[in-house]
Design an enzyme around this catalytic site. Structure first.
Site, short mmCIF file in Angstrom:
data_model
loop_
_atom_site.label_atom_id
_atom_site.label_comp_id
_atom_site.label_asym_id
_atom_site.label_seq_id
_atom_site.Cartn_x
_atom_site.Cartn_y
_atom_site.Cartn_z
N GLU A 86 -32.14 38.48 -33.60
CA GLU A 86 -31.00 38.85 -34.44
C GLU A 86 -31.07 38.23 -35.84
O GLU A 86 -30.56 38.83 -36.81
CB GLU A 86 -29.69 38.45 -33.77
CG GLU A 86 -29.35 39.27 -32.54
CD GLU A 86 -29.93 38.72 -31.24
OE1 GLU A 86 -29.61 39.25 -30.16
OE2 GLU A 86 -30.72 37.75 -31.31
N PHE A 106 -18.38 35.49 -20.03
CA PHE A 106 -19.82 35.56 -20.22
C PHE A 106 -20.15 36.12 -21.60
O PHE A 106 -19.61 37.14 -22.01
CB PHE A 106 -20.43 36.45 -19.14
CG PHE A 106 -21.92 36.66 -19.30
CD1 PHE A 106 -22.80 35.61 -19.13
CD2 PHE A 106 -22.43 37.91 -19.63
CE1 PHE A 106 -24.17 35.81 -19.29
CE2 PHE A 106 -23.78 38.12 -19.78
CZ PHE A 106 -24.67 37.05 -19.61
N GLN A 107 -21.00 35.43 -22.32
CA GLN A 107 -21.44 35.78 -23.67
C GLN A 107 -20.27 35.93 -24.64
O GLN A 107 -20.28 36.77 -25.54
CB GLN A 107 -22.30 37.05 -23.65
CG GLN A 107 -23.69 36.80 -23.04
CD GLN A 107 -24.67 37.92 -23.31
OE1 GLN A 107 -24.29 39.07 -23.51
NE2 GLN A 107 -25.96 37.60 -23.29
N LYS A 162 -15.15 45.04 -26.51
CA LYS A 162 -15.73 46.18 -25.79
C LYS A 162 -14.67 47.20 -25.41
O LYS A 162 -14.93 48.42 -25.45
CB LYS A 162 -16.46 45.68 -24.55
CG LYS A 162 -17.38 46.72 -23.93
CD LYS A 162 -18.29 46.12 -22.89
CE LYS A 162 -19.27 47.15 -22.35
NZ LYS A 162 -20.20 46.56 -21.34
N MET A 186 -44.49 22.09 -49.52
CA MET A 186 -43.50 21.48 -50.39
C MET A 186 -43.03 20.14 -49.85
O MET A 186 -42.75 19.21 -50.61
CB MET A 186 -42.30 22.42 -50.58
CG MET A 186 -41.41 22.04 -51.75
SD MET A 186 -42.26 22.11 -53.36
CE MET A 186 -42.11 23.84 -53.76
#
Length: 586
Positions: free
Chosen positions: A52, A114-115, A164, A482
């Site tokens: 993602e 959940f999630q 949802k 760097m």
């Protein structure tokens, strides 16, 4: 007449109405209704990323190279949290994004389902605005309002969190022509009295300089044209931040190069010694200003920005003008012409002669041997072999990023994409994928370091799957370059965990992904290898083995002023001294 449809269908319909042709995403349980709606249409193309964070950076690359809004779609919980780095990156660099996230059903919010995560709470400080849509009646308004907020005023990322059950619910869809934000109306035109004052200040300046930033590019192509026109009218020198490269052509006679920590000697000295600084679409960040109490101490400062909060935020200015760069520059040109102003030719000529003494220092020069490829030389050869093509450059973050900014010369806006404010390693490859999707027939090259590229290397699968011929040009010095440079200059040469051990064989890695791999270590073979990369009609990983100890100079050390730069010592190494145009000096 409003159409009845599900929330998921509304999302897809809104994307169509907003002329979104490319959507970056990764499916999961909380967004499956939207994915089902995507399956049943052909207008919006979905690109399956492998992480993602990659979706956010790909959307950034698409937006930055096209001037359109980048859009991504991810699931709830870890899907949303994985976007945080990309959202913050877009906020820092003013990139317009819409991030649509799934959420657990409304009755489960706050139950540790959940999630589940508090997406709105988590993203509040890394977005321009965010929404949690609890009602199907609000969804059409929010969808279109989000696009307005993302691209108007100072652009930035907007999150739309959709539970949802709202995606399954049915309601009346309203198109964008019926949506108007009631409170957010950015000021586009500058105050006319302040425009008059600014132009009058410019007319009497003896040592002026234009200091430009990414705001000009964000304003659109017209802003870049107007900036070039104003420079031609006044004869003033112009410099740019990292994010503003390409707004004014690098071949222009008034161009001083990039300024700031790794900017040119002439740009930084001009900023330090000018008597009038005209900042256009730039925000005076610390990589530009250096030591604040020593920043351009003798100048009067004009600041043009569409974001009111940027005026006097970091540096106190004498005149702040709120407005969009396109409109303000047009106003300034009209006043300059109407009043018949002309810069003082004697003082301007004296100023240019002083600038020419700084230019003569050739601060981007380096010595190229016949035994090892200098990273600057690799970028120069890449530029020379691609400058007559439609080429878009992305970068990762580190020394290679600064060498790219110094030695790849940009003539036009939207062809340079890099992570400026956040400095995100792993930005370049997914951003290149986004740019390639926006410009299918162009050459897109990610100039990378061997450390940064591994941050999001999984996106090579995305490039291969969608037949995107992006090129990864790795300047491989086997160090976190760097970090190593700062350890050498500031920490007594104690190279704590900056050596890149256990690197993969990048040629074999390319082949494992189904891409093409190239390795080059001999300067004599470099041009042919670059042409092989360019001519290969599929994704390429180019492992360019470069000098392991080369430092990125010039450099303003942290906490120092613009006139306290560390410059390259071209007397140290044996070889030919090469200037910023690739010409041999001695």
């Amino acid at each position: 007449m409003a159409k009845e449809m599900t929330g998921a269908e509304m999302v897809v319909e809104a994307l169509k109405d907003q002329d979104v042709d490319c959507l970056f995403g990764y499916p999961g349980g909380a967004v499956l209704p939207i994915y089902d709606a995507l399956f049943q249409q052909n207008h919006v193309r979905h690109i399956l990323v492998r992480h993602e964070q990659g979706a956010a950076h790909a959307a950034e690359g698409y937006a930055r190279s096209s001037g359109k809004v980048g859009v991504l779609l991810v699931t709830s919980g870890p899907g949303a949290t994985n976007t945080i780095t990309g959202l913050t990156d877009a906020l820092m660099d003013s990139i317009p994004l819409i991030c649509i996230t799934g959420q657990v059903p409304t009755h489960l919010i706050g139950s540790d389902a959940f999630q589940e995560c508090d997406t709105v709470g988590i993203t509040r400080h890394c977005t321009k605005h965010n929404y949690l849509v609890r009602s199907i009646e609000d969804l059409p308004r929010v969808l279109h309002e989000a696009f307005y907020v993302a691209q108007n005023g100072r652009p930035g990322p907007v999150v739309i969190d959709i539970p949802k059950d709202v995606q399954f619910a049915t309601g009346a869809y309203i198109g964008p022509q019926h949506i108007e934000h009631r409170t957010y109306k950015p000021q586009l035109f500058g105050d006319s009295a302040k425009i008059e004052q600014a132009v009058a200040m410019m007319a009497v300046a003896r040592r002026p300089v234009f200091y430009t930033g990414g705001g000009i590019i964000n304003s659109g192509l017209e802003a870049s044209k107007l900036m070039r026109e104003l420079v031609a009218l006044t004869g003033f020198p112009i410099t740019s931040t990292l994010m503003g490269l390409g707004a004014y052509p690098a071949s222009g006679k008034n161009w001083l190069g990039m300024l700031g920590m790794h900017g040119t000697y002439e740009a930084n000295n001009a900023m330090h010694d000018c008597d009038l600084m005209i900042a256009v679409g730039a925000r005076f960040d610390d990589r530009i200003t250096g030591r604040l109490d020593a920043f351009s101490p003798g100048s009067r400062k004009i600041h043009i920005d569409i974001d009111p909060s940027s005026i006097n935020k970091n540096v106190k200015v004498d005149l702040g003008i709120i407005g969009d760069c396109t409109h303000v520059l047009q106003q300034m040109i009209e006043v300059w012409r109407h009043r018949g102003y002309k810069a003082d030719p004697v003082h301007l000529d004296t100023w240019w002669r002083e600038i020419d003494t700084w230019r003569a220092r050739k601060s981007l020069s380096f010595k190229q041997s016949d035994k090892v490829i200098k990273p600057q030389y690799a970028v120069q050869r890449l530029y020379e072999l691609t400058k007559n093509r439609d080429t878009y450059i992305t970068t990762e973050v580190g020394q290679h990023q600064m060498w790219a900014a110094q030695h790849f010369h940009f003539e036009d806006p939207h062809h340079w994409m890099t992570s400026g404010g956040l400095g995100t390693m792993g930005y370049g490859l997914p951003a290149a994928i986004g740019a390639q999707l926006a410009h299918r027939d162009a050459l897109v090259v990610d100039i990378a370091g061997e450390g940064s590229i591994l941050m999001n290397m999984q996106e090579m699968s995305t490039a291969v799957q969608y037949d995107l011929p992006v090129k990864i040009f790795i300047l491989n010095n086997e160090y976190l370059g760097m970090v190593r440079q700062w350890q050498e200059l500031l920490h007594g040469g104690r190279y704590s965990h900056s050596y890149s051990e256990a690197l993969p064989d990048f040629v074999k890695l390319a082949e494992a992904y189904g891409a093409h791999g190239i390795r080059c270590s001999d300067p004599a073979d470099l041009d042919a290898a670059i042409m092989e990369m360019i001519d290969t009609p599929r994704p390429v990983i180019f492992d360019c083995l470069v000098d392991k100890t080369e430092n990125c100079l010039p450099m303003i050390p942290s906490g120092k002023a613009h006139n306290e730069m560390i410059l390259p010592d071209t007397d140290e190494d044996i070889g030919a001294v090469i200037d910023s145009e690739g010409k041999m000096l001695v």
